[in-house]
Design a protein around this motif. Sequence first.
Motif, PDB file in Angstrom:
ATOM      1  N   UNK A  16      64.523 -38.268 -31.774  1.00  0.00           N
ATOM      2  CA  UNK A  16      65.522 -37.419 -32.429  1.00  0.00           C
ATOM      3  C   UNK A  16      65.529 -37.572 -33.945  1.00  0.00           C
ATOM      4  N   UNK A  17      64.690 -38.459 -34.459  1.00  0.00           N
ATOM      5  CA  UNK A  17      64.663 -38.683 -35.909  1.00  0.00           C
ATOM      6  C   UNK A  17      63.489 -37.958 -36.548  1.00  0.00           C
ATOM      7  N   UNK A  18      63.565 -37.812 -37.833  1.00  0.00           N
ATOM      8  CA  UNK A  18      62.482 -37.221 -38.611  1.00  0.00           C
ATOM      9  C   UNK A  18      61.735 -38.305 -39.362  1.00  0.00           C
ATOM     10  N   UNK A  19      60.457 -38.089 -39.566  1.00  0.00           N
ATOM     11  CA  UNK A  19      59.665 -38.982 -40.398  1.00  0.00           C
ATOM     12  C   UNK A  19      59.924 -38.646 -41.865  1.00  0.00           C
ATOM     13  N   UNK A  20      59.477 -39.512 -42.738  1.00  0.00           N
ATOM     14  CA  UNK A  20      59.562 -39.234 -44.172  1.00  0.00           C
ATOM     15  C   UNK A  20      58.831 -37.935 -44.474  1.00  0.00           C
ATOM     16  N   UNK A  21      57.649 -37.753 -43.872  1.00  0.00           N
ATOM     17  CA  UNK A  21      56.850 -36.548 -44.132  1.00  0.00           C
ATOM     18  C   UNK A  21      57.586 -35.282 -43.694  1.00  0.00           C
ATOM     19  N   UNK A  22      58.255 -35.329 -42.558  1.00  0.00           N
ATOM     20  CA  UNK A  22      59.005 -34.158 -42.090  1.00  0.00           C
ATOM     21  C   UNK A  22      60.179 -33.882 -43.026  1.00  0.00           C
ATOM     22  N   UNK A  23      60.861 -34.914 -43.465  1.00  0.00           N
ATOM     23  CA  UNK A  23      61.975 -34.720 -44.397  1.00  0.00           C
ATOM     24  C   UNK A  23      61.496 -34.073 -45.690  1.00  0.00           C
ATOM     25  N   UNK A  24      60.359 -34.517 -46.196  1.00  0.00           N
ATOM     26  CA  UNK A  24      59.812 -33.925 -47.423  1.00  0.00           C
ATOM     27  C   UNK A  24      59.428 -32.468 -47.181  1.00  0.00           C
ATOM     28  N   UNK A  25      58.785 -32.191 -46.044  1.00  0.00           N
ATOM     29  CA  UNK A  25      58.387 -30.811 -45.751  1.00  0.00           C
ATOM     30  C   UNK A  25      59.620 -29.913 -45.655  1.00  0.00           C
ATOM     31  N   UNK A  26      60.662 -30.389 -44.994  1.00  0.00           N
ATOM     32  CA  UNK A  26      61.901 -29.616 -44.880  1.00  0.00           C
ATOM     33  C   UNK A  26      62.532 -29.390 -46.256  1.00  0.00           C
ATOM     34  N   UNK A  27      62.634 -30.441 -47.061  1.00  0.00           N
ATOM     35  CA  UNK A  27      63.226 -30.290 -48.386  1.00  0.00           C
ATOM     36  C   UNK A  27      62.430 -29.297 -49.234  1.00  0.00           C
ATOM     37  N   UNK A  28      61.110 -29.382 -49.171  1.00  0.00           N
ATOM     38  CA  UNK A  28      60.268 -28.473 -49.951  1.00  0.00           C
ATOM     39  C   UNK A  28      60.465 -27.030 -49.496  1.00  0.00           C
ATOM     40  N   UNK A  29      60.574 -26.811 -48.189  1.00  0.00           N
ATOM     41  CA  UNK A  29      60.821 -25.461 -47.676  1.00  0.00           C
ATOM     42  C   UNK A  29      62.174 -24.940 -48.115  1.00  0.00           C
ATOM     43  N   UNK A  30      63.167 -25.801 -48.062  1.00  0.00           N
ATOM     44  CA  UNK A  30      64.502 -25.428 -48.510  1.00  0.00           C
ATOM     45  C   UNK A  30      64.494 -25.117 -49.997  1.00  0.00           C
ATOM     46  N   UNK A  31      63.841 -25.948 -50.782  1.00  0.00           N
ATOM     47  CA  UNK A  31      63.800 -25.740 -52.224  1.00  0.00           C
ATOM     48  C   UNK A  31      63.082 -24.438 -52.577  1.00  0.00           C
TER      49      UNK A  31
END
Length: 155
Positions: A16-31
């Motif tokens: 149920x958790x995200x990796x650092x890489x997934x968090x970065x990908x999500x933030x970049x998509x949001x940005x």
Amino acid sequence: MAQVRDEQLLTVLDPEMNSIAVLVKHMAGNMRSRWTGFLTSDGEKPDRNRDSEFLDPPQTREALMELWEQGWERLFSALGPLSDDDLKRTVMIRGEAHSVMQAINRQLAHYVYHCGQIVLLAKHFQSEKWQSLSVPRGKSGSFNQRVAAGEASQR
């Protein structure tokens, strides 16, 4: 992120958790979505597939850091030219009106949340090898003395 091994960027602690890489990908998509055409188009772009941001993150540190830098560049490029008059305007996010200040605060709070997750994961992976990003545990007194002596800054 600089403190973790490459494979730890992709490590998840549980399903149920995200990796650092997934968090970065999500933030970049949001940005990309929020800050492209910030004042002139809805912050949720029609070509954004938010759900895909949580799948198949970049597999290399270089690709991940490129996404990270691109995201922050979009944010700073959108904020830099804002005028006082722009701050009085309204922008849309998913068809809902936000003052420019509301939109900025909303997004910065979102990024702080995810940056905290990244730090938590990195600190977990490094454990006793972790190098503090602020005042290390048990070092507040010596830090305060250094600030008082003009040898360090709390800014």
